[in-house]
Design a protein around this motif. Structure first.
Motif, PDB file in Angstrom:
ATOM      1  N   LEU A  28     -15.696   8.273  -7.242  1.00  0.00           N
ATOM      2  CA  LEU A  28     -15.184   6.874  -6.694  1.00  0.00           C
ATOM      3  C   LEU A  28     -14.121   6.014  -6.424  1.00  0.00           C
ATOM      4  N   MET A  29     -12.620   7.174  -7.444  1.00  0.00           N
ATOM      5  CA  MET A  29     -11.593   7.120  -8.284  1.00  0.00           C
ATOM      6  C   MET A  29     -11.471   7.263  -6.108  1.00  0.00           C
ATOM      7  N   VAL A  30     -11.450   8.356  -5.803  1.00  0.00           N
ATOM      8  CA  VAL A  30     -10.836   8.711  -4.625  1.00  0.00           C
ATOM      9  C   VAL A  30     -11.168   7.929  -3.784  1.00  0.00           C
ATOM     10  N   THR A  31     -12.407   7.810  -3.435  1.00  0.00           N
ATOM     11  CA  THR A  31     -13.528   7.064  -2.143  1.00  0.00           C
ATOM     12  C   THR A  31     -12.883   5.559  -2.165  1.00  0.00           C
ATOM     13  N   GLY A  32     -13.014   5.396  -3.531  1.00  0.00           N
ATOM     14  CA  GLY A  32     -12.425   4.456  -3.161  1.00  0.00           C
ATOM     15  C   GLY A  32     -10.955   3.727  -3.470  1.00  0.00           C
ATOM     16  N   ILE A  33     -10.513   4.416  -3.509  1.00  0.00           N
ATOM     17  CA  ILE A  33      -9.008   4.294  -2.834  1.00  0.00           C
ATOM     18  C   ILE A  33      -8.619   4.611  -1.618  1.00  0.00           C
ATOM     19  N   TYR A  34      -9.309   5.365  -0.896  1.00  0.00           N
ATOM     20  CA  TYR A  34      -9.523   5.960   0.540  1.00  0.00           C
ATOM     21  C   TYR A  34     -10.239   4.057   1.510  1.00  0.00           C
ATOM     22  N   ILE A  35     -10.965   3.758   1.017  1.00  0.00           N
ATOM     23  CA  ILE A  35     -11.356   2.867   1.657  1.00  0.00           C
ATOM     24  C   ILE A  35     -10.825   1.561   1.830  1.00  0.00           C
ATOM     25  N   GLY A  36      -9.753   1.302   0.483  1.00  0.00           N
ATOM     26  CA  GLY A  36      -9.248   0.525   0.116  1.00  0.00           C
ATOM     27  C   GLY A  36      -7.604   0.463   0.508  1.00  0.00           C
TER      28      GLY A  36
END
Length: 227
Positions: A28-36
């Motif tokens: 969630l952190m890796v994908t969330g950072i990328y989405i942001g």
């Protein structure tokens, strides 16, 4: 040592939750950072089907969010049906007294911290503040944002009350992001303290996350114990 015994502390559902939760938070952190803030893209022009990194990041993020939520709900259920090491009761004076002495122990100050077979009270308190309360915040804000574009669906209506607690969409995103970073801070502290306890107390704290068993002094568990 002959005065030590093996104690079955972490039941299988607790161990599964621990590792599923850890893997989910990282994804969630890796994908969330990328989405942001996307930090990579297609190196050469090609069909979007092959290089749709944002689409894949969102898909993995949302799928993992459902897994994260299901694991969290099951862990909350296990708080009621699991063994004594899976439960938490802060409504006792001794809990807060032991928490105070545990803090002094970690600060290398003189203390009267007793030996705990399961989680010490400071660890329990940190789990409930950072992990469990944090989980509630990211789940509610995350699902509201996920279903926000679909206002007429039953799923969107289920989370329509969330803005009354967390504010508008911008504020809600801030809650979501700040809580996610709090998770990362918690993980760093959690890993450090787990290895510190394992080294100082020689009780198998790390291996117990796989086997469920810890090695404890017989006097700490009494006459009845799991072998």
């Amino acid at each position: 040592m002959e005065n030590d015994v093996k104690v079955y502390v972490w039941e299988l559902p607790v161990r599964l939750y621990h590792w599923i939760n850890a893997a989910a938070i990282i994804l969630l952190m890796v994908t969330g950072i990328y989405i942001g803030k996307p930090f990579a893209g297609a190196g050469i022009p090609e069909e979007a089907y092959y290089s749709n990194l944002m689409g894949w990041a969102r898909y993995i993020h949302f799928f993992t969010a459902f897994v994260f939520t299901a694991a969290f709900l099951y862990r909350m259920y296990w708080c009621f049906v699991g063994n004594k090491f899976a439960k938490f009761n802060p409504f006792r004076w001794v809990f807060w007294k032991d928490t105070f002495h545990t803090i002094k122990f970690y600060l290398f100050l003189k203390n009267k911290k007793p030996h705990f077979v399961g989680h010490n009270p400071l660890a329990l308190l940190s789990y409930w503040i950072f992990n469990y309360l944090g989980s509630v915040i990211v789940i509610l804000t995350g699902f509201f944002m996920y279903f926000e574009p679909q206002k007429e669906t039953i799923w969107a209506k289920m989370f329509a009350w969330v803005p009354y607690i967390f504010g508008n969409s911008f504020t809600m995103r801030s809650w979501h992001h700040l809580t996610a970073w709090a998770f990362m801070l918690f993980i760093v502290l959690h890993v450090y303290l787990a290895f510190r306890d394992d080294y100082l107390e020689r009780c198998g704290s790390i291996s117990s996350l796989f086997t469920g068993y810890k090695t404890e002094p017989k006097k700490a568990v009494g006459e009845k114990h799991d072998k």
